[in-house]
Design an enzyme around this catalytic site. Structure first.
Site, PDB file in Angstrom:
ATOM      1  N   VAL B  17      12.960  12.715   3.413  1.00  0.00           N
ATOM      2  CA  VAL B  17      12.329  11.713   4.272  1.00  0.00           C
ATOM      3  C   VAL B  17      13.420  10.860   4.917  1.00  0.00           C
ATOM      4  CG1 VAL B  17      10.241  11.643   2.869  1.00  0.00           C
ATOM      5  CG2 VAL B  17      12.097  10.036   2.379  1.00  0.00           C
ATOM      6  N   CYS B  18      13.017   9.991   5.848  1.00  0.00           N
ATOM      7  CA  CYS B  18      13.978   9.109   6.504  1.00  0.00           C
ATOM      8  C   CYS B  18      14.539   8.121   5.490  1.00  0.00           C
ATOM      9  CB  CYS B  18      13.313   8.340   7.634  1.00  0.00           C
ATOM     10  SG  CYS B  18      12.872   9.424   9.003  1.00  0.00           S
ATOM     11  N   PRO B  19      15.804   7.705   5.556  1.00  0.00           N
ATOM     12  CA  PRO B  19      16.757   8.090   6.597  1.00  0.00           C
ATOM     13  C   PRO B  19      17.561   9.350   6.265  1.00  0.00           C
ATOM     14  CG  PRO B  19      17.785   6.456   5.198  1.00  0.00           C
ATOM     15  CD  PRO B  19      16.406   6.728   4.617  1.00  0.00           C
ATOM     16  N   TYR B  20      17.242  10.009   5.132  1.00  0.00           N
ATOM     17  CA  TYR B  20      18.111  11.109   4.686  1.00  0.00           C
ATOM     18  C   TYR B  20      18.007  12.321   5.591  1.00  0.00           C
ATOM     19  CZ  TYR B  20      18.137   7.755   1.060  1.00  0.00           C
ATOM     20  OH  TYR B  20      18.239   6.563   0.417  1.00  0.00           O
ATOM     21  N   TYR B  44       9.034  16.738   7.663  1.00  0.00           N
ATOM     22  CA  TYR B  44       8.688  15.313   7.663  1.00  0.00           C
ATOM     23  C   TYR B  44       8.436  14.902   9.113  1.00  0.00           C
ATOM     24  CZ  TYR B  44       8.999  10.330   6.534  1.00  0.00           C
ATOM     25  OH  TYR B  44       8.729   9.000   6.372  1.00  0.00           O
TER      26      TYR B  44
END
Lengths: 268, 82
Positions: B17-20, B44
């Site tokens: 998921v964000c920010p990864y 995602y």
């Protein structure tokens, strides 16, 4: 950049996302070595933020032990480390925050006899000392060794920061050629200091260090930044390099380190 | 599935998921040469908007955003600058 661990990707994600940092910049930080003079008001926030940022090697030198009167501003220490060497206390704090960081704790006084050897393997030197003999010693040594120096000072409600890049910009002696007479400028011990002030000034110093390592942005070269906490003002003063500076000028008169303490004590 | 554009590198960031999502994509781009193409497989949905926007902010070119099945998408990015 697959060498980052999953933990590192998470820890440094807000850095990696920045175009000016990225994975490459974060690697530079992890490989960087910073030498901090003093584990007090300034050294604590500087070291704390550099550790958080992932600066891989941080050396700190300070000969004092933690006292209760330090805890109003020296945020790396605590009631649990009262009486312990400040550098040990800070090392524990920084390494708890970020195990990626190797903190080298040097419980000794910095002097003309050890400084050149101590700083020689470091990329940047930070001065967070609280006295003029050390400030001039560190300046002269960094000029002679060609080491970038981020210098900070605090008193009462006012702080100063400047960044010295030997060979490129001014040095501390271009700004104030000689030490002030002993007793003329009061110390924090005599005059007091607002506890948060070193947080602001140390934060600015840590920012300068990170930019030097990353090679991004502008630093306070040929400039002195003055922060007044009572008025909430920042003022930048131009500090031209003095061609006749006794240490960094074209014909320097100071070619080896002096006995700064003795010089200071005879100036009363 | 991007048959018309040959990817020099492919990454699978499904499950992130964000920010990864962007962290992984950005690190992959950093390791590539200018002109090379990265294909990103992800699931995602929010990253379908955030990754292209961030990539363009950083000066890279988004060549394609394509849904490939009920859960997965492919993003194709060309590296334009270091």
């Amino acid at each position: 950049m697959s060498e980052f661990t999953e933990d590192q990707l998470q820890r440094y994600s807000r850095h990696i996302i920045l175009p000016e940092v990225g994975g490459k910049g974060q690697k530079k930080l992890l490989n960087a070595k910073v030498f901090i003079i003093g584990a007090g008001g300034l050294g604590c926030p500087v070291g704390y933020y550099l550790a958080a940022a992932g600066v891989g090697t941080i050396a700190m030198i300070d000969n004092d032990e933690v006292e209760l009167s330090n805890l109003q501003r020296q945020i790396a220490h605590s009631v649990k480390t009262l009486g312990k060497p400040k550098v040990e206390s800070a090392k524990n704090t920084f390494e708890s925050l970020n195990p990626d960081v190797n903190v080298i704790a040097l419980k000794q006084r910095i002097s003309k006899d050890n400084i050149m050897d101590l700083i020689k393997d470091y990329d940047v030197v930070v001065d967070g000392s609280d006295n003029f003999p050390t400030r001039y010693l560190v300046n002269d040594a960094c000029v002679m060794a060609g080491k970038p120096l981020v210098s900070g000072a605090i008193l009462r409600f006012e702080g100063q920061v400047t960044t010295i890049i030997p060979g490129e910009g001014h040095c501390y002696r271009c700004l104030f050629e000689e030490m002030p007479p002993a007793g003329l400028v009061p110390s924090c011990q005599e005059a007091g200091v607002l506890g948060v002030l070193p947080g602001v000034v140390g934060g600015l110093q840590a920012t300068e260090v990170l930019k030097l390592i990353l090679g991004k942005g502008d630093v306070l070269k040929n400039e002195l930044l003055i922060y007044n906490a009572l008025k909430t003002t920042f003022r930048k003063v131009k500090v031209p390099k003095n061609p006749d500076c006794p240490v960094c000028g074209s014909n320097p008169t100071i070619k080896k380190l002096l006995d700064y303490d003795a010089e200071y004590c005879t100036m009363q | 599935m991007a048959e018309d554009i040959k990817a020099d590198k492919k990454i699978n960031i499904k499950g992130l998921v964000c920010p990864y999502t962007f962290v992984k994509a950005k690190l992959a781009v950093e390791d590539m040469e200018v002109g090379q193409v990265l294909e990103i497989l992800l699931d995602y949905e929010e990253a379908l908007r955030s990754i292209p926007k961030s990539m363009e902010d950083h000066g890279q070119k988004v060549l394609k955003v394509e849904k490939i099945n009920d859960t997965d998408w492919i993003l194709v990015i060309r590296k334009e600058k270091e």
